[in-house]
Design a protein around this motif. Sequence first.
Motif, mmCIF file in Angstrom:
data_model
loop_
_atom_site.group_PDB
_atom_site.id
_atom_site.type_symbol
_atom_site.label_atom_id
_atom_site.label_comp_id
_atom_site.label_asym_id
_atom_site.label_seq_id
_atom_site.Cartn_x
_atom_site.Cartn_y
_atom_site.Cartn_z
ATOM 1 N N PHE A 1 7.933 7.531 8.891
ATOM 2 C CA PHE A 1 7.575 6.151 9.223
ATOM 3 C C PHE A 1 8.004 5.812 10.644
ATOM 4 O O PHE A 1 7.244 5.194 11.408
ATOM 5 C CB PHE A 1 8.229 5.192 8.232
ATOM 6 N N PHE B 1 3.896 9.971 -0.476
ATOM 7 C CA PHE B 1 3.716 8.649 0.102
ATOM 8 C C PHE B 1 5.023 7.874 0.254
ATOM 9 O O PHE B 1 5.991 8.120 -0.466
ATOM 10 C CB PHE B 1 2.777 7.815 -0.795
ATOM 11 N N GLU C 1 0.837 -1.185 0.000
ATOM 12 C CA GLU C 1 0.000 0.000 0.000
ATOM 13 C C GLU C 1 0.880 1.245 0.000
ATOM 14 O O GLU C 1 2.065 1.189 0.346
ATOM 15 C CB GLU C 1 -0.902 0.029 1.237
ATOM 16 N N ASN C 2 0.289 2.351 -0.393
ATOM 17 C CA ASN C 2 0.949 3.647 -0.287
ATOM 18 C C ASN C 2 0.454 4.324 0.982
ATOM 19 O O ASN C 2 -0.746 4.531 1.150
ATOM 20 C CB ASN C 2 0.639 4.520 -1.503
ATOM 21 N N GLN C 3 1.386 4.652 1.874
ATOM 22 C CA GLN C 3 1.054 5.311 3.125
ATOM 23 C C GLN C 3 1.427 6.790 3.034
ATOM 24 O O GLN C 3 2.607 7.125 2.867
ATOM 25 C CB GLN C 3 1.790 4.654 4.294
ATOM 26 N N GLU C 4 0.429 7.648 3.152
ATOM 27 C CA GLU C 4 0.714 9.083 3.095
ATOM 28 C C GLU C 4 1.490 9.506 4.341
ATOM 29 O O GLU C 4 1.121 9.166 5.464
ATOM 30 C CB GLU C 4 -0.586 9.883 3.000
ATOM 31 N N TRP C 5 2.577 10.235 4.126
ATOM 32 C CA TRP C 5 3.371 10.701 5.261
ATOM 33 C C TRP C 5 3.411 12.224 5.365
ATOM 34 O O TRP C 5 3.831 12.789 6.368
ATOM 35 C CB TRP C 5 4.803 10.166 5.191
ATOM 36 N N ASP D 1 5.615 7.497 12.971
ATOM 37 C CA ASP D 1 4.238 7.003 12.909
ATOM 38 C C ASP D 1 4.085 5.560 13.364
ATOM 39 O O ASP D 1 2.970 5.128 13.677
ATOM 40 C CB ASP D 1 3.705 7.124 11.481
ATOM 41 N N HIS D 2 5.181 4.802 13.388
ATOM 42 C CA HIS D 2 5.088 3.368 13.700
ATOM 43 C C HIS D 2 6.080 2.958 14.793
ATOM 44 O O HIS D 2 6.942 2.099 14.576
ATOM 45 C CB HIS D 2 5.328 2.546 12.437
#
Length: 516
Positions: free
Chosen positions: A355, A278, A81-85, A358-359
């Motif tokens: 990333f 992303f 998937e593409n994760q918007e950052w 966020d994670h």
Amino acid sequence: MRKLKLLFTIYCLFAISNAFGQTSTEMVDAIVKEANDNSQLEPLAHELMDVIGPRLVGTPQMKKANDWAVAKFQSWGIEAENQEWGKWRGWERGITHVDLVEPRVVSLSGMQLAWSPSTSKKGVTAELMIIPEVEDSIAFQKWLPTVKGKIVLVSMNQPTGRPDYNWEEFATEESFEKMKTERDAQTEAWRARMNATGYNSRNINEVLENAGALAIVQSRWSNGFGANKIFSANTKNIPVVDLSLEDYGMIYRLTENGAKPKIKILAQSSELGTVPTFNTIATIKGTEKPEEYVILSAHFDSWDGATGATDNGTGTITMMEAARILKKLYPNPKRTIIVGLWGSEEQGLNGSRAFVEDHPEIVENVQAVFNQDNGTGRVVNISGQGFLHSYDYIGSWLEAVPREYKNELETNFPGTPSRGGSDYASFVAAGAPAFSLSSLSWSYWNYTWHTNLDTYDKIVFDDVRNNAILTAILTYMASEDDDTTARERAVLPTNRRTNEQYEWPEPRKANRDGGK
């Protein structure tokens, strides 16, 4: 700090056979066979570099690359998937034409810089001016109004277009030394000229624009035949173009000698407002320890002077190919395998830093991060990044790699942590064991790093295949390891130049609003 050539030792072989069993040898053999007999590197490189092209953050080409990667992973049965950052300034490159129109007519080799404003459809035509020699900033301010309606040359005219290695091979020693002395003097004189203005290369474009210049021309030579560095414009309303060393030198000399040359610049581009950007994240879910992670890391974005082949198309396809091989041969890994293709590394590791922010649940449970950047060459060095026990686990994983894929590889344990350079540094700063798979140069710094020559034809596929094999084996070994990697940090050594002790880097915030 120990620097070691990796050797097959009886002890390590015994340890590996007990820890991973006979199947590790079978898996390694299968990885090597798949990588060599069914390589997807060439078509991946063609589709990414030739078809999609450069991947400047905020451009439609970057989003096309994100979508292409998701589709490619999914075609291999890998969730992606593409994760918007964050968001960035949306911009798209158009055509660039630069022509000398007086005292003769000839088309010049040049291109507008990233985020350069567009000209009108008719372009701009004007006489050229050079940054003058002035006594001080007051004198420069008095000169500044004369740029109104002109195109300004802001780079030094290089005294030679031949790389030093060419001089070393063919020139007499006396001639080579004379050239270097004269070049050093000219460089110092140009530096003094710029300092006297009160500005530097980062802010003088804006000053010239505000004074009424119609366009700005530069030439950032990379010290290699035909290669120029292509970065960003730093203007709001007037175009900035980079010319080849050869053409820049010609128009500079014409201007300097009073020929009053004129050039025409047609530089088309489109402003797209603020756009989302992303990271592409692919995941092969773990079975026994799904909440622990091995991350394959590469930045996906590039500058757009060329197609970003070695910076970092090669790192990207290395990680994609390793993931494809592992999904086919090792579909149910012990630990979860993540592929992170990061956005906006070129503007400050923004995608990977986001990333990490966020994670935290992933970062806290990273078994290892393997990052590849900086060129097309075979991996020849791995540093422990300051992790005290990195020798134990990286050394044991590497022992499973056949000799032909590591015979030039050196390790540096425990090493010192990187403060930047590439995306593994984002994880290191957060305390996660992350490692750079550092490669041979292949003249990277002079010819392909951020230049107009970073194209498909510069890829050395045998070396990239070597790296995909190495990465896949390291990932398999890290995933299967019974032990979780230790994170104790070594006491860092003293910097011999400053006599100060190295310090561990602190996490830095991602720039998530580059469009503002």
